[in-house]
Scaffold this active site. Structure first.
Site, mmCIF file in Angstrom:
data_model
loop_
_atom_site.group_PDB
_atom_site.id
_atom_site.type_symbol
_atom_site.label_atom_id
_atom_site.label_comp_id
_atom_site.label_asym_id
_atom_site.label_seq_id
_atom_site.Cartn_x
_atom_site.Cartn_y
_atom_site.Cartn_z
ATOM 1 N N ASP A 151 0.825 -1.208 0.000
ATOM 2 C CA ASP A 151 0.000 0.000 0.000
ATOM 3 C C ASP A 151 0.865 1.266 0.000
ATOM 4 O OD1 ASP A 151 -2.379 1.399 0.031
ATOM 5 O OD2 ASP A 151 -2.500 1.431 2.217
ATOM 6 N N ASN A 203 -10.344 -2.298 -6.838
ATOM 7 C CA ASN A 203 -9.455 -1.425 -7.608
ATOM 8 C C ASN A 203 -9.969 -1.142 -9.019
ATOM 9 O OD1 ASN A 203 -6.342 -2.698 -6.179
ATOM 10 N ND2 ASN A 203 -7.631 -1.003 -5.543
#
Length: 246
Positions: free
Chosen positions: A21, A69
């Site tokens: 991340d 996503n």
């Protein structure tokens, strides 16, 4: 830090999973577009993958692209898919050099045709490698994975392939994307966020969690070794007491 001297070989995590991340925020801090962060994140993937193989990690799973996503801006999704294709082509020699087998989990059929083709080709070409299994979680969501497993098991019960009474953890495991992988021992998340984000919810039931306030492009070998060293000094009780373990 010398990994061979500082780490306890017999206490290495067998299965290490990482939520990579912070690529976008790393780029934003530098006044760049988010895609700049993803491009640099690929370099970190290469570095950490090689280090894990060198250390002796048997299974490494990277959260590369979630089902959520797909909701990101079109240009970012297209860039991520382009990076996937180019990386798979470029890193095949590295995978062979380190005897790494590539694997993928998730709804990979939803990937663009070119990305899926490259992915399947590299998986096939590295199928005989044995030192480490590198699994990319692509178009992956744990809730979707569990939902699919429940649907498949329910259909088998309905068609008398398995009985309702026989359903146990083993049967559930055998219907997950990760059926050929052991449970996760250590889960690392970069960027300072303290959440799981729909990643391997079943498989991390007894995993040790390690959160680090470093964006993925800046995650180094040293950070990896520190995370593993921290893991090795934890007591994993699996519901038992310390006295029972001793």
């Amino acid at each position: 830090m010398n990994s061979k001297n500082e780490l306890i070989e017999e206490r290495l995590p067998k299965h290490l999973a990482i939520i990579m991340d912070g690529n976008g925020r790393w780029a934003k801090e530098k006044g760049k577009l988010r895609v700049f962060g993803h491009e640099h994140g690929v370099k970190t993937v290469r570095l950490i993958t090689e280090k894990c193989a060198e250390i002796g990690i048997k299974y490494l799973t990277l959260y590369a692209f979630s089902t959520e996503n797909w909701k990101r801006p079109k240009i970012e999704v297209e860039t991520l898919m382009r990076l996937l294709v180019s990386s798979l082509k470029r890193e095949l020699p590295l995978l062979h050099k380190n005897d790494i087998k590539l694997n993928a989990i998730g709804n990979i059929e939803s990937l663009p045709a070119r990305a899926l083709k490259e992915l399947n080709e590299v998986i096939a070409k590295t199928a005989e490698n044995k030192t480490m299994t590198l699994t990319l979680a692509l178009s992956y969501g744990a809730r979707e994975e569990i939902k699919n497993a429940v649907q498949c098991i329910s259909a088998k019960v309905k068609n008398n392939i398995i009985s309702l009474e026989s359903i146990d953890e083993t049967i559930i495991n055998n219907h997950l994307y990760t059926r050929n992988l052991p449970d996760v021992d250590l889960l690392i998340r970069t960027s300072g966020e303290h959440r799981i984000s729909n990643f391997l919810l079943w498989q991390i039931a007894y995993a040790e969690l390690y959160f680090i306030d470093v964006f993925w492009p800046d995650f180094s070998e040293q950070h990896l070794l520190e995370a593993i060293k921290n893991y090795q000094h934890r007591e994993r009780r699996f519901g038992k007491t310390s006295e029972q373990l001793n």
